[in-house]
Design an enzyme around this catalytic site. Sequence first.
Site, PDB file in Angstrom:
ATOM      1  N   ASN A   1       0.925   4.321   1.021  1.00  0.00           N
ATOM      2  CA  ASN A   1       0.809   5.467   1.860  1.00  0.00           C
ATOM      3  C   ASN A   1       2.109   6.459   1.745  1.00  0.00           C
ATOM      4  OD1 ASN A   1      -1.263   3.887   3.378  1.00  0.00           O
ATOM      5  ND2 ASN A   1       0.522   2.631   3.965  1.00  0.00           N
TER       6      ASN A   1
ATOM      7  N   GLU B   1       4.603   0.755  -6.189  1.00  0.00           N
ATOM      8  CA  GLU B   1       4.195   1.639  -5.201  1.00  0.00           C
ATOM      9  C   GLU B   1       4.946   3.008  -5.116  1.00  0.00           C
ATOM     10  OE1 GLU B   1       1.742   0.846  -3.513  1.00  0.00           O
ATOM     11  OE2 GLU B   1       1.690  -1.238  -3.923  1.00  0.00           O
TER      12      GLU B   1
ATOM     13  N   MET C   1       0.752  -1.146   0.159  1.00  0.00           N
ATOM     14  CA  MET C   1       0.106  -0.071  -0.025  1.00  0.00           C
ATOM     15  C   MET C   1       0.821   1.318   0.058  1.00  0.00           C
ATOM     16  SD  MET C   1      -2.939   1.492   0.148  1.00  0.00           S
ATOM     17  CE  MET C   1      -2.939   3.169  -0.039  1.00  0.00           C
TER      18      MET C   1
HETATM   19 ZN    ZN Z   1      -1.496   0.044  -6.718  1.00  0.00          ZN
END
Ligand code: ZN
Length: 1024
Positions: free
Chosen positions: A435, A467, A433
């Site tokens: 972030n 990412e 993820m």
């Molecule tokens: Zn993605």
Amino acid sequence: MESANHLNQQEYGAIERAPLPRNMIENSMFEEEPDVVDLAKESPSYPIDSDDVVYEPRSSRLLVRGLGENDLDEDEEDYESSARLLGMSFMNRSSSQRSAASPYTRQQHSGSCSKPSTKSMVVGVVVLVLVASMLMVFYFLLGCTFTTEGCQKTNSTMDSIYPISTNGELFPWAELRLPPSVHPVHYNISLYPNLTLMTFQGSVSILVQVLHETKKIVLHSSDMNIIKATFDGKEVHFLEYKPWQQIAIKFTEDLKKGRYVLDINYTANLSSNYDGFYNSSYVDTNGIKRVLAATQFEPLAARKAFPCFDEPAFKSTFTIKMTRESNYISLSNMPKVKTTELKNGLQEDEFEKSVKMSTYLVAFIVADFISVSNNVSKTTVSVYAVPDKKEQVQYALDTACKLLEFYNSFFDNNYPLTKLDLVAIPDFLAGAMENWGLITFRETTLLVGTNSSPIDKQLVTSVIAHELAHQWFGNLVTMRWWNDLWLNEGFATYMQYMSIQNVFPGLDIDTEFLNVRFKALAKDALNSSHPVSTVVSNPEQVEEMFDSVSYEKGASILLMLNAVLTDVEFQKGVSEYLQKYNLSNTESEDLWNSLSQVSEQNLSVSEMMNTWTVHKGFPLVTVKRSGTQVTLTQEHFLLNAENSTDDSSLWHIPLTYVTDKCSVLSSCKQVFHLKDKTATLKLPDQVKWLKFNFKSDGFYIVHYEEGWKDLIDALKNDVNVLTGKDRAALINNIFALSRSGKVFFKEVLNLMDYIRNETETAPLTEALFQLGQIYRLLDKKSELYLAARMKSYIEDHFGKLMDSQSWDLETSVSKMTLRSALLEMACSLNISDCATKAMHLFDQWFNSNKTSQIPSDLVRTVFKVAAQTDEGWDKLLDLYKHSINDPEKRKTLEALASTQDIRKIIWILQSSLDGSEIQTQEFPLVINTICKNFAGHLYAWDFVKENWDKITQKFPVGSFAIQSIIMSATSQFSTKNHLVEAQNFFASLGTKGSQMRIVQEAIETIKLNMRWMENNLNTLQCCL
Ligand SMILES: [Zn+2]
């Protein structure tokens, strides 16, 4: 976010991707679907989707008025009558509570009692027709196609048109999306997670800007206990409407435009699932259980950690403070500014004020991790992991630094933060993820052990590249609403392949990207697919957007566009787009406009690309050649065209082709823009053959009506007349055409005759994948004779190549990919002496006390063979329990799940679902592996059916984990009985999943399998 489907990329056909936050769909989530959208009228400046307006229900207007909030203005008048009509139809079925609230209730009621005149009867008929058609629209919008239970909800829909708060008062807002009148500007968030009690205390202070005078503030909050709330220093009380996870304050007077502060103190439990602020634990090498707390907010779970305006367009800045015990560290998006000693030995970390960002990108972690760091430009890059795995972080650090440098330069826009942390979380459902500044990963997608092969590195590199690309595409510039999720995910997926090709050319990422495009084509050829940009209203639909279409089709159409533009134009357009929309939100159109502006060919990118994002599916181009005259026709390609609803779609196809005169070099490529249904292409000279869609860079497939033979003959003469990608694409396309019934399977076998001369990875793995799928169908259908024939066919066509594979260490990714596909197939079909060799390698490794090495790309194959004996299985179980090497651990689990022993299969199913000895995050992989084999596939299906409630408690309805579980369990059925069984089961789910798109996909797939079997059994019998 990165799905977990990369985790299984060598296993073609496996859909492994992990879900997002658990969802909270209550019955009523569907009910309000039609109400979601009507923000346009409230504020013309507010971003809305044009599609949304189409579905605007009159009822939502009625509702708001019913609450006495908004007076009718002139241009709203014309909604009134239809609102009344709906009001009438609703009222007849809804409870008396609303008749007290709505003036229309009474009006209609009295009206319906008067004696009808002829005129009023005509009006009445019109009214009835209107009402009936509106109800039909509702019926279909609500997705009641499978279950009558689903449809009963329409009754309760009417109840919640005026939402009732938990305390019984009317809730002042009736839409899923928040009102646009109040925007957050800054959040101060203080949190104290207690890792012993698994609870946390929080306080949030939100600076809000009131843009239009209003009597209410509505925001999101879920599963928390609000202790005290003040607004501009005065205590206020909140109303809560749980089904939509909204809270609201009502004011008696209009709030004037300006800035105000909203303070909320609350407590909540750390989530025990994989979303929100959740607790995670692992057992270290000393056998001690360690705990940590981490976050996963995308798409809808920030609201579970702090009350907030939880929509991507409500960007804001954040200052976060985290209280922790001194033996833990805390991390957040921004660098730490200071640590303060508190009483009781606690410490409070304060982080810098963040850049302006969406709530789903906020993140924090409290854990006892170690880290390594390095600097790139002005950014400190760090990789964090549990202390036991400190040997496994260096590769990720080096890779992240190289990729960050690449992106800084490619986007011509430096990563804006001074730090970037990459953290491996022991228990994490998604692949990773993005972030901002604090990217979280599964351990498998970040850590690389000393024995890891380049294939393991390819996976880690891909996820990091994905990412990191999000730090620009997604974080810096964000889609306005989840309907355009592909802008985030398609772009990050495309950039991941493009950056790796540039920075790590040895990882052979190109072949992987080609497979990804084939996979996307297969999914998008189903009637149950959806457009790249799709109307999204309720949380379940938001979850469902994280699918192959957003990621893989999104990436594929960007590749096609990049191939039409020059690389320089593409890069320039992208960096200008990022500059222009820096820190704000966009829609697809904004990207197209930026790219149009840099195109020197005068290409309207928007006109072309809209045809790819607005229609579902993709075109089939049929080619008929007569001399130098080539007739091209396009149509929507559907595997099952019978129920097609949408076959007038036309695409603007940047059709590419090569001919026998010049066919391998990129300079051979010719382009023809096919925009109409049919067009004629005039060739300058006679040619022997044409091959369209050079290197399969375009998202379409091609049928050579009479031209297959020429191409097949050319390949049989010399495989090198086409590139490996073009050969792979021919194989892919002809299998798809056969599946759709456009070509006979005999023609497929004709093409496959050339494969004995094939040596390249892409065409060979594609052929193995396609034949393997057919073998599995035959096997599952207990067509033992034909399955044996298919096995002989595979042995006949690939046996030599299988035998010639070495079992020693290998360094070329391409060779490893090919070898692992060949040997996995050989061992599973018991071809030649594959199993003996594998067993030998296993024994050697075990007897050397695991010091002799099994080539990492062969570990799964070797373990799978070993797992077939009791002794081998026990050894592997012991390895699984004690391994700290996550990729090896996963391969071990796959081997364990490939056993034919039913008792063991049942044990694995149970242990992975309850999370006792096998992590629950692996349950989708367990189902997928078991379902590949005949022995366990029906048990797995029964297990899924019997444990559906438990499964959907762990994984959100609509999420990728659920999509994967359903497809794994059903995609190999090909009988009427199984079809009926699946239909009945899905229908019985009601709100717990019957409306999911994946359910339609599963049913459609079974039907296709049935049809394929019916049509091709004879050919298989005669010609295999
Ligand atoms: Zn993605």
